[in-house]
Design a protein around this motif. Structure first.
Motif, PDB file in Angstrom:
ATOM      1  N   UNK A 285       1.380  14.448 -43.171  1.00  0.00           N
ATOM      2  CA  UNK A 285       1.380  13.292 -42.281  1.00  0.00           C
ATOM      3  C   UNK A 285       0.710  13.552 -40.936  1.00  0.00           C
ATOM      4  N   UNK A 286       0.236  14.758 -40.700  1.00  0.00           N
ATOM      5  CA  UNK A 286      -0.346  15.102 -39.411  1.00  0.00           C
ATOM      6  C   UNK A 286      -1.867  15.001 -39.468  1.00  0.00           C
ATOM      7  N   UNK A 287      -2.491  14.888 -38.289  1.00  0.00           N
ATOM      8  CA  UNK A 287      -3.923  14.608 -38.251  1.00  0.00           C
ATOM      9  C   UNK A 287      -4.759  15.699 -37.606  1.00  0.00           C
ATOM     10  N   UNK A 288      -4.117  16.721 -37.031  1.00  0.00           N
ATOM     11  CA  UNK A 288      -4.891  17.745 -36.323  1.00  0.00           C
ATOM     12  C   UNK A 288      -4.088  19.028 -36.208  1.00  0.00           C
TER      13      UNK A 288
ATOM     14  N   UNK B 101       3.060  28.210 -45.841  1.00  0.00           N
ATOM     15  CA  UNK B 101       3.402  26.809 -46.101  1.00  0.00           C
ATOM     16  C   UNK B 101       2.191  26.040 -46.617  1.00  0.00           C
ATOM     17  N   UNK B 102       0.997  26.336 -46.066  1.00  0.00           N
ATOM     18  CA  UNK B 102      -0.222  25.692 -46.543  1.00  0.00           C
ATOM     19  C   UNK B 102      -0.520  26.052 -47.996  1.00  0.00           C
ATOM     20  N   UNK B 103      -0.052  27.222 -48.417  1.00  0.00           N
ATOM     21  CA  UNK B 103      -0.261  27.676 -49.793  1.00  0.00           C
ATOM     22  C   UNK B 103       0.868  27.241 -50.725  1.00  0.00           C
TER      23      UNK B 103
ATOM     24  N   UNK C  23      -9.796  20.147 -45.010  1.00  0.00           N
ATOM     25  CA  UNK C  23     -10.247  19.751 -46.349  1.00  0.00           C
ATOM     26  C   UNK C  23      -9.156  19.007 -47.111  1.00  0.00           C
ATOM     27  N   UNK C  24      -7.955  19.563 -47.100  1.00  0.00           N
ATOM     28  CA  UNK C  24      -6.846  18.965 -47.854  1.00  0.00           C
ATOM     29  C   UNK C  24      -6.007  18.003 -47.015  1.00  0.00           C
TER      30      UNK C  24
END
Length: 220
Positions: free
Chosen positions: A114-117, A205-207, A85-86
């Motif tokens: 910068x990453x895609x997956x 880290x995502x938070x 989503x983000x």
């Protein structure tokens, strides 16, 4: 470093045979070898490491004395997560090692846009651990890398081909850093449950929660 012992055994009447041990930590192998020598039944004895390098007792003693003051007996746990989503990624790594006879744990996480997956995030998390190892001045050692990504573990160990360009680029980047540091990697798969510490760091880290911490562990 893990090594095996090759011992040429001799009897008082001159008969002999060659005995090979299982692989074990270098310090344990040295203790056993010194005990073998005290039997007076050693015609010759040396050690073999995973790169098929042969070590004498004198060389192994010198090596162990040198590495004791540097980080060694290192195990790295890594994990990466990707929020579709983000489009944000979270990376986490935990490095366990010994130094001066004491056990330590280093925890580190980071975020990336910068990453895609998710697979890229897993690769990036492993690369993050290599950056931390370089900062610890780790070089020319065997190291276990533990993760729950079948893609990363199997591609880096050569079991699966890296067909996607982005993943192949990460694999090349990691191999280049390993060669630069002289690290001999061993890749070990684990379940997500057994990789919970690195997974938690990636989630934090995502938070937006940054974690960088080094702690000395209490020996049981």
């Amino acid at each position: 470093m893990h090594i095996s012992i090759e011992w040429t055994y001799k009897t008082p009447k001159g008969a002999g045979t060659v005995l090979h041990s299982n692989e074990m930590p270098a310090a344990q192998a040295l203790l056993l070898a010194e005990d073998m020598e005290r039997t007076g039944r050693v015609k010759s004895l040396h050690f073999n490491d995973r790169q098929d390098v042969i070590w004498s007792i004198k060389e192994l003693k010198a090596y162990l004395k040198e590495v004791d003051t540097e980080p060694h007996n290192i195990t790295v746990y890594f994990d990466g997560g990707f929020d579709r989503t983000t489009k944000q990624s979270g990376l986490g790594c935990v490095i366990y090692y010994e130094q001066n006879g004491r056990p330590y744990r280093l925890r580190r996480n980071a975020s990336s846009a910068e990453l895609k997956s998710n697979n890229e995030a897993e690769y990036a998390a492993l690369y993050l651990s290599l950056v931390e190892l370089e900062l610890l001045n780790v070089h020319h050692l065997p190291i276990s890398f533990v993760g729950d990504s079948q893609v990363v573990i199997n591609q880096l160990s050569g079991e699966w081909p890296a067909l996607e360009k982005d993943l192949a680029n990460w694999a090349d980047k990691i191999d280049a850093k390993l060669n630069e540091l002289g690290i001999q990697p061993e890749y070990k798969p684990v379940s997500r449950k057994d990789n919970s510490e690195a997974d938690r760091l990636a989630t934090q880290a995502l938070k937006g929660i940054d974690i960088t911490g080094l702690s000395e562990l209490v020996k049981e």
